[in-house]
Scaffold this motif. Structure first.
Motif, PDB file in Angstrom:
ATOM      1  N   ARG A 146      16.059  16.683  13.664  1.00  0.00           N
ATOM      2  CA  ARG A 146      15.323  16.768  14.823  1.00  0.00           C
ATOM      3  C   ARG A 146      13.944  16.708  14.608  1.00  0.00           C
ATOM      4  NH1 ARG A 146      13.869  21.388  17.234  1.00  0.00           N
ATOM      5  NH2 ARG A 146      15.255  22.631  15.861  1.00  0.00           N
ATOM      6  N   VAL A 197      13.856  22.394   6.823  1.00  0.00           N
ATOM      7  CA  VAL A 197      12.923  21.823   7.447  1.00  0.00           C
ATOM      8  C   VAL A 197      12.215  20.940   6.486  1.00  0.00           C
ATOM      9  CG1 VAL A 197      10.578  22.028   8.371  1.00  0.00           C
ATOM     10  CG2 VAL A 197      12.346  23.791   9.215  1.00  0.00           C
ATOM     11  N   GLU A 223      14.401  29.189  13.243  1.00  0.00           N
ATOM     12  CA  GLU A 223      14.827  27.765  12.887  1.00  0.00           C
ATOM     13  C   GLU A 223      15.705  28.123  11.537  1.00  0.00           C
ATOM     14  OE1 GLU A 223      16.331  24.540  13.169  1.00  0.00           O
ATOM     15  OE2 GLU A 223      14.627  24.723  14.383  1.00  0.00           O
ATOM     16  N   THR A 224      17.073  27.562  11.855  1.00  0.00           N
ATOM     17  CA  THR A 224      17.873  27.802  10.555  1.00  0.00           C
ATOM     18  C   THR A 224      18.184  26.298   9.754  1.00  0.00           C
ATOM     19  OG1 THR A 224      19.746  27.363  12.065  1.00  0.00           O
ATOM     20  CG2 THR A 224      18.906  29.808  11.644  1.00  0.00           C
ATOM     21  N   ALA A 228      13.537  19.248  11.608  1.00  0.00           N
ATOM     22  CA  ALA A 228      14.192  20.427  11.221  1.00  0.00           C
ATOM     23  C   ALA A 228      15.795  19.771  11.447  1.00  0.00           C
ATOM     24  CB  ALA A 228      14.305  21.759  12.502  1.00  0.00           C
ATOM     25  N   ALA A 247       8.030  27.512  14.254  1.00  0.00           N
ATOM     26  CA  ALA A 247       9.588  27.165  14.143  1.00  0.00           C
ATOM     27  C   ALA A 247      10.530  28.297  13.313  1.00  0.00           C
ATOM     28  CB  ALA A 247       9.892  25.720  13.774  1.00  0.00           C
ATOM     29  N   LEU A 248       9.940  28.394  12.194  1.00  0.00           N
ATOM     30  CA  LEU A 248      10.689  29.175  11.056  1.00  0.00           C
ATOM     31  C   LEU A 248      10.792  30.614  11.485  1.00  0.00           C
ATOM     32  CD1 LEU A 248       9.622  27.796   7.845  1.00  0.00           C
ATOM     33  CD2 LEU A 248      11.609  27.435   8.848  1.00  0.00           C
ATOM     34  N   ILE A 286      10.307  17.918  14.784  1.00  0.00           N
ATOM     35  CA  ILE A 286       9.767  19.139  15.747  1.00  0.00           C
ATOM     36  C   ILE A 286       8.137  19.051  15.601  1.00  0.00           C
ATOM     37  CG2 ILE A 286      11.717  20.567  15.018  1.00  0.00           C
ATOM     38  CD1 ILE A 286       9.865  21.829  12.639  1.00  0.00           C
ATOM     39  N   ASP A 297      10.431  31.666  14.487  1.00  0.00           N
ATOM     40  CA  ASP A 297      11.385  31.822  15.656  1.00  0.00           C
ATOM     41  C   ASP A 297      12.717  31.803  15.459  1.00  0.00           C
ATOM     42  OD1 ASP A 297       9.024  31.952  17.220  1.00  0.00           O
ATOM     43  OD2 ASP A 297       8.847  30.039  17.986  1.00  0.00           O
TER      44      ASP A 297
END
Length: 209
Positions: free
Chosen positions: A18, A44, A40-41, A15, A35-36, A20, A38
């Motif tokens: 980072r 990815v 995540e902006t 991401a 992640a998306l 992930i 949750d």
């Protein structure tokens, strides 16, 4: 998923810069989906650990839907691979000299050469096919090391272009990569985000032979 997932394939998801998730495609796909969902902006991106080629997952629906699509992709690829059947070698100058001798993996195909090439092959012991196999194997062995270096550098370049282009020392690290200077390459990438730094070094294992 646009890229099929061979059995035993390992991928890595980032991401931004980072790391992930890493591991089997299904494991990583579900981690990316979570992640998306949750929030995540950061963009990815997922990479195939073999050569850093991009991998795309179809994350629509529930986790079970994602798993079903991945399983279908893997089954389709396995079936396609099993469908590649080799043709038996046509009888010729180097036909088996013993009843029951196996022709493992031998494929008969047409080869076009000039008359002088055929003349030279005819004068060699073992027949044309034996000589051609020997020449091909020799050429392959001679180029193996160079091919490994080139493939490793291409993988590093591919990944760096995707994720490290805005990191400090990017251009210097890239020049060191192609110059075959491991110490300089690692020095210019030492302050990069841990996941990116470790991945480029892993991909570059064969780049400095």
């Amino acid at each position: 998923m646009n890229e099929s997932a061979p059995r035993g394939m390992s991928v890595r998801a980032f991401a931004g810069t980072r790391l992930i998730a890493r591991g089997a495609p299904l494991e990583v796909a579900l981690a990316v989906k979570a992640a998306l969902e949750d929030g995540e902006t950061a963009p990815v991106l997922v990479f195939d650990d073999r050569d850093a080629s991009p991998v795309e997952f179809d994350l629509r629906g529930r986790a079970a839907d994602v798993a079903a699509r991945l399983a279908a992709d893997a089954a389709w690829q396995a079936q396609s691979a099993d469908g590649d059947e080799t043709q038996p070698e046509a009888p010729g100058e180097d036909a088996p000299r013993g009843r029951g001798r196996p022709r493992l993996g031998v494929v008969a195909r047409e080869v076009t050469l000039l008359p002088r090439h055929w003349d030279w092959l005819a004068a060699q012991p073992g027949g044309a096919s034996v000589v051609l196999r020997r020449l091909v194997d020799s050429a392959r062995h001679a180029s193996d090391a160079k091919d490994r270096v080139r493939a490793s550098r291409e993988a590093v370049h591919r990944f760096m272009t995707a994720l490290a282009g805005n990191l400090p020392g990017y251009e210097e690290a890239l020049r060191a990569l192609y110059a075959g200077e491991r110490a300089r390459f690692e020095a210019w990438s030492v302050d990069w985000p841990e996941g990116v730094r470790d991945y480029v070094r892993e991909l570059a294992q064969g780049a400095f032979a």
